[in-house]
Design a protein around this motif. Structure first.
Motif, PDB file in Angstrom:
ATOM      1  N   ILE A 167       0.834  -1.204   0.000  1.00 13.40           N
ATOM      2  CA  ILE A 167       0.000   0.000   0.000  1.00 13.40           C
ATOM      3  C   ILE A 167       0.871   1.259   0.000  1.00 13.40           C
ATOM      4  O   ILE A 167       0.548   2.252  -0.654  1.00 13.40           O
ATOM      5  CB  ILE A 167      -0.929  -0.010   1.225  1.00 13.40           C
ATOM      6  N   TYR A 168       1.987   1.184   0.722  1.00 11.69           N
ATOM      7  CA  TYR A 168       2.813   2.374   0.920  1.00 11.69           C
ATOM      8  C   TYR A 168       3.859   2.582  -0.176  1.00 11.69           C
ATOM      9  O   TYR A 168       4.493   3.629  -0.227  1.00 11.69           O
ATOM     10  CB  TYR A 168       3.534   2.281   2.269  1.00 11.69           C
ATOM     11  N   LYS A 169       4.048   1.571  -1.032  1.00 14.52           N
ATOM     12  CA  LYS A 169       5.111   1.699  -2.023  1.00 14.52           C
ATOM     13  C   LYS A 169       4.747   2.738  -3.075  1.00 14.52           C
ATOM     14  O   LYS A 169       3.624   2.771  -3.567  1.00 14.52           O
ATOM     15  CB  LYS A 169       5.349   0.342  -2.701  1.00 14.52           C
ATOM     16  N   PRO A 170       5.711   3.618  -3.409  1.00 14.29           N
ATOM     17  CA  PRO A 170       5.431   4.629  -4.449  1.00 14.29           C
ATOM     18  C   PRO A 170       5.087   3.959  -5.764  1.00 14.29           C
ATOM     19  O   PRO A 170       5.704   2.967  -6.163  1.00 14.29           O
ATOM     20  CB  PRO A 170       6.754   5.400  -4.543  1.00 14.29           C
ATOM     21  N   ARG A 171       4.085   4.477  -6.413  1.00 14.74           N
ATOM     22  CA  ARG A 171       3.697   3.960  -7.710  1.00 14.74           C
ATOM     23  C   ARG A 171       4.690   4.431  -8.768  1.00 14.74           C
ATOM     24  O   ARG A 171       5.150   5.571  -8.750  1.00 14.74           O
ATOM     25  CB  ARG A 171       2.287   4.431  -8.064  1.00 14.74           C
ATOM     26  N   ALA A 172       4.995   3.547  -9.689  1.00 11.82           N
ATOM     27  CA  ALA A 172       5.907   3.917 -10.769  1.00 11.82           C
ATOM     28  C   ALA A 172       5.257   4.988 -11.645  1.00 11.82           C
ATOM     29  O   ALA A 172       4.142   4.808 -12.134  1.00 11.82           O
ATOM     30  CB  ALA A 172       6.248   2.688 -11.605  1.00 11.82           C
ATOM     31  N   ARG A 173       5.936   6.119 -11.782  1.00 11.13           N
ATOM     32  CA  ARG A 173       5.422   7.205 -12.606  1.00 11.13           C
ATOM     33  C   ARG A 173       5.739   6.908 -14.073  1.00 11.13           C
ATOM     34  O   ARG A 173       6.887   6.925 -14.480  1.00 11.13           O
ATOM     35  CB  ARG A 173       6.020   8.539 -12.177  1.00 11.13           C
ATOM     36  N   GLN A 174       4.697   6.618 -14.825  1.00 13.23           N
ATOM     37  CA  GLN A 174       4.888   6.240 -16.216  1.00 13.23           C
ATOM     38  C   GLN A 174       4.780   7.456 -17.126  1.00 13.23           C
ATOM     39  O   GLN A 174       4.085   8.419 -16.828  1.00 13.23           O
ATOM     40  CB  GLN A 174       3.841   5.201 -16.615  1.00 13.23           C
ATOM     41  N   THR A 175       5.477   7.388 -18.233  1.00 21.87           N
ATOM     42  CA  THR A 175       5.328   8.417 -19.258  1.00 21.87           C
ATOM     43  C   THR A 175       4.195   8.028 -20.175  1.00 21.87           C
ATOM     44  O   THR A 175       3.856   6.856 -20.296  1.00 21.87           O
ATOM     45  CB  THR A 175       6.627   8.552 -20.065  1.00 21.87           C
ATOM     46  N   GLY A 176       3.618   9.025 -20.801  1.00 21.25           N
ATOM     47  CA  GLY A 176       2.528   8.729 -21.718  1.00 21.25           C
ATOM     48  C   GLY A 176       1.213   8.603 -20.991  1.00 21.25           C
ATOM     49  O   GLY A 176       0.579   9.608 -20.653  1.00 21.25           O
ATOM     50  N   VAL A 189      -6.144  10.365  -7.267  1.00 27.92           N
ATOM     51  CA  VAL A 189      -5.812  11.762  -6.976  1.00 27.92           C
ATOM     52  C   VAL A 189      -4.939  11.875  -5.730  1.00 27.92           C
ATOM     53  O   VAL A 189      -4.059  12.745  -5.655  1.00 27.92           O
ATOM     54  CB  VAL A 189      -7.107  12.582  -6.804  1.00 27.92           C
ATOM     55  N   TYR A 190      -5.173  11.008  -4.752  1.00 26.63           N
ATOM     56  CA  TYR A 190      -4.448  11.075  -3.478  1.00 26.63           C
ATOM     57  C   TYR A 190      -3.765   9.737  -3.193  1.00 26.63           C
ATOM     58  O   TYR A 190      -4.185   8.978  -2.317  1.00 26.63           O
ATOM     59  CB  TYR A 190      -5.403  11.429  -2.333  1.00 26.63           C
ATOM     60  N   PRO A 191      -2.706   9.381  -3.919  1.00 20.37           N
ATOM     61  CA  PRO A 191      -2.024   8.106  -3.675  1.00 20.37           C
ATOM     62  C   PRO A 191      -1.402   8.065  -2.287  1.00 20.37           C
ATOM     63  O   PRO A 191      -0.982   9.082  -1.746  1.00 20.37           O
ATOM     64  CB  PRO A 191      -0.952   8.078  -4.772  1.00 20.37           C
ATOM     65  N   VAL A 192      -1.342   6.867  -1.711  1.00 18.43           N
ATOM     66  CA  VAL A 192      -0.881   6.719  -0.341  1.00 18.43           C
ATOM     67  C   VAL A 192       0.572   7.131  -0.173  1.00 18.43           C
ATOM     68  O   VAL A 192       0.951   7.633   0.889  1.00 18.43           O
ATOM     69  CB  VAL A 192      -1.098   5.259   0.139  1.00 18.43           C
ATOM     70  N   ASP A 193       1.391   6.924  -1.188  1.00 19.99           N
ATOM     71  CA  ASP A 193       2.798   7.289  -1.022  1.00 19.99           C
ATOM     72  C   ASP A 193       2.977   8.788  -0.845  1.00 19.99           C
ATOM     73  O   ASP A 193       3.964   9.246  -0.263  1.00 19.99           O
ATOM     74  CB  ASP A 193       3.635   6.784  -2.196  1.00 19.99           C
ATOM     75  N   LYS A 194       2.006   9.600  -1.322  1.00 13.97           N
ATOM     76  CA  LYS A 194       2.059  11.041  -1.121  1.00 13.97           C
ATOM     77  C   LYS A 194       1.158  11.496   0.018  1.00 13.97           C
ATOM     78  O   LYS A 194       1.388  12.542   0.616  1.00 13.97           O
ATOM     79  CB  LYS A 194       1.663  11.765  -2.415  1.00 13.97           C
ATOM     80  N   TYR A 195       0.118  10.716   0.304  1.00 13.39           N
ATOM     81  CA  TYR A 195      -0.839  11.039   1.364  1.00 13.39           C
ATOM     82  C   TYR A 195      -0.961   9.830   2.285  1.00 13.39           C
ATOM     83  O   TYR A 195      -1.909   9.047   2.188  1.00 13.39           O
ATOM     84  CB  TYR A 195      -2.201  11.407   0.775  1.00 13.39           C
ATOM     85  N   PRO A 196       0.021   9.620   3.178  1.00 10.64           N
ATOM     86  CA  PRO A 196       0.042   8.415   4.015  1.00 10.64           C
ATOM     87  C   PRO A 196      -1.214   8.223   4.853  1.00 10.64           C
ATOM     88  O   PRO A 196      -1.558   7.093   5.206  1.00 10.64           O
ATOM     89  CB  PRO A 196       1.282   8.627   4.908  1.00 10.64           C
ATOM     90  N   GLN A 197      -1.911   9.344   5.196  1.00 16.58           N
ATOM     91  CA  GLN A 197      -3.098   9.210   6.026  1.00 16.58           C
ATOM     92  C   GLN A 197      -4.199   8.419   5.323  1.00 16.58           C
ATOM     93  O   GLN A 197      -5.106   7.897   5.966  1.00 16.58           O
ATOM     94  CB  GLN A 197      -3.619  10.591   6.437  1.00 16.58           C
ATOM     95  N   GLN A 198      -4.113   8.291   3.989  1.00 15.20           N
ATOM     96  CA  GLN A 198      -5.128   7.546   3.251  1.00 15.20           C
ATOM     97  C   GLN A 198      -5.016   6.044   3.489  1.00 15.20           C
ATOM     98  O   GLN A 198      -5.941   5.292   3.171  1.00 15.20           O
ATOM     99  CB  GLN A 198      -4.993   7.816   1.749  1.00 15.20           C
TER     100      GLN A 198
END
Length: 793
Positions: A167-176, A189-198
């Motif tokens: 859940i906490y692992k940053p999602r791979a930012r893909q191009t395209g 909009v609010y991924p857990v790696d940026k918004y841990p409270q989620q």
């Protein structure tokens, strides 16, 4: 001497002050579900008592765990009245984080020599071992883990569930581009790696077990993959007394279509056949599950029954399973049973007995539904399950009678009759099953009495106060509260709590604030009920009458919100007949589900509300409907379809246009404060705010810097509860708090006041106008007009 006495009384009276939000935050409250106030050791020689309070200066929540000796309490209670209560064996106090609960999941070891609990630190829970002999604390869970449930045999043998680290692992930012099909909007909009409270919305957890060494992750013996459990499995997590077996609830990957026939309590949440999403994005949804026994030595799994749990079909008991002392049998609180021929029956689930050594369960007694046709039906609630009698052959089921003044406990005793049947021996009233044989510990409190820990000798019924955790209230003036009744048009009697100012004068008409979402006769709750938005004692201290209302006997029917609006109207009618309130100065507060009720009252209620607030809640509107796609098992859409009598497509949209209050915001003539929490909370309440804003009506939106639904964080409570007080006083009393940090707030609200006056010049108004709109003949300190008195203090 007389003069000195008068002087002393005057000083004592002067020492008291009016109740404030700060006083509310500092009140210590005993634990409540899911953290019980009292947890007895297995041998009943000790009791752990938990309280919690806010530390405003540090913006933290303090948890206090007091461990008492039963022997010391018994000796004290039978001793002289002058004797001082015994001091606890150990007091563990923690203020680890800004939000609560500071401690949870309190469990004793079977030998009663230690206990474990979860400690909340920086947004994650850690498993703590408390050794009474050395009064030492030790962290048992691995660093970085967020523990959701745990149980223990001893220091070296325990189990726990830890939130899936994926859940906490940053999602791979893909191009395209990226395929986000099937993902809920707020996870995009609010991924857990940026918004841990989620992360709190993600239930999927891994099972870990310590079997003599460091904890290791349990794996499915068939696939070799981690063994995952969700909310129900975490609540039911229970270790056998010998430490060899773990009972939990595991979700079914593919639900048989035939299971749709199982009876449900809430029809909106019927069991649906087909595959279930068991991925990390399963957000607090009610998964269909089965009870499972896991052998911690071999990892093998056994299922006592092929049928699902009752919880899967909304038969909510919230009671934990109970093991026999020999670890060979376990009581299941809500188990469906197949018929003798293997068919699915229409019978409710049972309190059932399962044996470790073979499959199959026997029904002890059927559960009773909480609701029937959307109306409350249950007259009792399960409290505990346990084994008793000679050789622990008896089954004891402890229930609490509801809707009676003292909520008395009843114990039903069953004996086995043949191989699968049970005979009811007795059903008698008694003290709580978790009490010691001769000592009862309880929390004595009432809607008008602060809580205290009380010990009672059950032999001679002598009671004494062990601990008052709130001595500071002696310096605070508490406003009087009384039980208030009124009738709905259909004759149904409603109940609420009526808060009056301490200096109430008969014959004077006071501004009224209606607070929604229930009233508990047996609980001291100065805010009224919840600590988000509500501030009953605080408002009464400032000259308001506050009515804390119970809810209508309707749930998940099209009449749910209309019934509430009629209830508020009927209560106002009665208060007017009594000549207690000023009908032109009425405010209403909504929170959570009652935001929906408040919007219904504003758009279709009989009475006009001079102001209103709604905080972090549902409204059965179109925007929330679409936002909630693929989240929470699509429960929001199912509920809204029921409330609005159709889905909002095709001809069904016409019913939504008629029923949903958010489609009637043009009828609102009440200044509204909308309060959302961080991240997705503001979006969830955007529709009513945006509608009023678009229509150029007086509306304000506050962003609460908290991810909690029910606020425990002191700073968030100051903003939420204090915001309600400020808003109500501004609109109903024409008052502004002189605190410099609030100056900008009031400048914004003054412009809303100007807008309200311009749009409704014929209506009485009590808000404070902006300085630019005040005639030059008036002073900046006050303004008097035919519409009322307005002060800028």
């Amino acid at each position: 001497m007389a003069a000195c006495a008068v002087s002393f009384l005057g000083s004592a009276h002067a020492a008291q002050h009016r109740f404030t939000v700060k006083d509310d935050i500092r009140i210590a409250t005993f634990g409540d579900y899911p953290v019980p106030p009292i947890t007895w050791s297995p041998d009943r020689s000790k009791a752990a008592v938990y309280v919690e309070r806010g530390q405003l200066e540090q913006n933290k929540v303090e948890g206090i765990l007091r461990i008492y000796s039963t022997r010391a309490l018994k000796k004290w209670i039978t001793g002289p009245k002058s004797a001082v209560p015994p001091t606890p064996l150990w007091t563990i106090a923690m203020a680890p984080y800004k939000e609560g609960p500071a401690m949870s999941n309190i469990r004793w070891t079977p030998d009663s020599r230690a206990l474990t609990f979860l400690k909340f630190v920086h947004g994650k829970h850690r498993l703590v071992y408390a050794d009474l002999s050395g009064k030492r604390l030790q962290i048992l869970s691995l660093p970085g883990q967020d523990v959701t449930a745990a149980d223990i045999h001893d220091r070296h043998h325990y189990v726990y569930a830890a939130r899936d680290p994926k859940i906490y692992k940053p999602r791979a930012r893909q191009t395209g581009s990226e395929d986000v099909t099937g993902r809920p909007l707020f996870t995009i909009v609010y991924p857990v790696d940026k918004y841990p409270q989620q992360a709190k919305f993600y239930e999927r957890s891994e099972l870990w077990a310590a079997r003599g060494g460091a904890p290791t992750r349990l794996e499915d013996p068939n696939s070799g993959k981690p063994l995952y459990i969700f909310g129900e499995g975490q609540r039911d997590l229970s270790l056998s007394p010998d430490g060899n077996w773990l009972l939990t609830a595991l979700p079914v990957r593919n639900v048989p279509v035939a299971w749709e026939q199982w009876p449900v309590v809430l029809k909106t949440y019927s069991v649906h056949g087909g595959p279930q999403d068991l991925g990390p994005l399963s957000l607090n949804q009610r998964l269909v599950s089965r009870y499972a026994l896991i052998n911690l030595k071999t990892g093998a799994q056994r299922f006592p029954s092929k049928a699902p749990t009752g919880f899967s079909a909304t038969w909510f008991t919230l009671v934990q399973p109970a093991w026999s002392p020999d670890s060979r049998r376990v009581l299941l609180p809500d188990q469906f049973l197949f018929g003798a021929d293997g068919s699915i029956t229409r019978n409710p689930p049972c309190v059932a007995l399962a044996r470790v050594d073979h499959a199959g369960v026997s029904c002890i007694e059927h559960l009773k539904p909480l609701y029937v046709d959307g109306k409350p039906a249950r007259k009792e609630s399960l409290k505990h399950l346990r084994f008793g009698g000679p050789d622990n052959r008896e089954i004891l089921i402890d229930v609490e009678r509801l809707h009676v003044r003292d909520h008395r406990n009843v114990t039903r005793r069953y004996m086995p009759h043949g191989q699968h049947d049970w005979t009811l021996l007795t059903a008698k009233t008694g003290h709580d099953a978790t009490d010691s044989d001769t000592l009862k510990l309880s929390i004595r409190q009432r809607y008008d009495l602060p809580p205290k820990l009380v010990a009672t000798d059950t032999a001679n019924h002598r009671s004494r106060i062990v601990w008052d955790p709130n001595p500071q209230l002696a310096n605070v003036t508490l406003n009087p509260i009384s039980i208030f009744h009124w009738k709905l048009p259909n004759g149904h009697v409603m109940t609420g709590g009526l808060f009056k100012p301490a200096d109430y004068l008969p014959g004077k008409r006071y501004p009224l604030v209606i607070q929604t979402h229930g009233f508990h006769i047996g609980k001291f709750s100065p805010s009224g009920v919840y600590t988000t938005a509500f501030a009953a004692q605080e408002l009464a201290a400032q000259g308001f009458i506050v009515l804390q209302t119970n809810s209508c006997p309707e749930i998940l029917t099209p009449d749910e919100a209309p019934c509430q609006a009629r209830s508020y109207d009927a209560a106002i009618d009665k208060l007017q007949r009594l000549k207690w309130i000023d009908p032109q100065r009425i405010g209403i507060v909504g929170f959570s589900r009652t935001c929906y009720y408040v919007l219904e009252a504003l758009t279709r209620g009989k009475h006009h509300y001079a102001t209103a607030t709604i905080t972090d809640g549902v409204n059965a509107g179109y925007w929330q409907y679409m936002l909630s796609l693929d989240a929470f098992g699509n429960s929001t859409s199912r509920e809204d379809d029921t409330l609005n009598q159709a889905a909002p497509f095709g001809k069904g949209l016409q019913k939504w246009l008629k029923n949903a209050p958010t489609f009637h915001m043009d009828k609102v003539t009440t200044p509204l404060l909308v309060v959302g929490t961080e991240a997705s909370g503001v979006e969830f309440l955007w529709e009513p705010y945006a509608a009023l804003r678009y229509l150029h009506k007086p509306v304000a939106m506050n962003l609460l810097h908290s991810d909690e639904h029910e606020n425990t964080q002191p700073a968030a409570r100051m903003a939420s509860q204090g915001g309600t007080v400020d808003w109500m006083r501004f609109w109903l009393q024409g008052h502004e708090d002189p605190a410099p940090e609030k100056r900008a707030q009031y400048r914004r609200w003054e412009h809303l006041c100007d807008m309200q006056r311009a749009q409704h010049p014929e209506d009485p108004s009590f808000c404070v106008k902006s300085p630019a709109s005040i005639p030059t003949s008036d002073t900046a300190a006050s303004h008097v007009s035919k519409q009322g008195t307005h002060t800028r203090t």
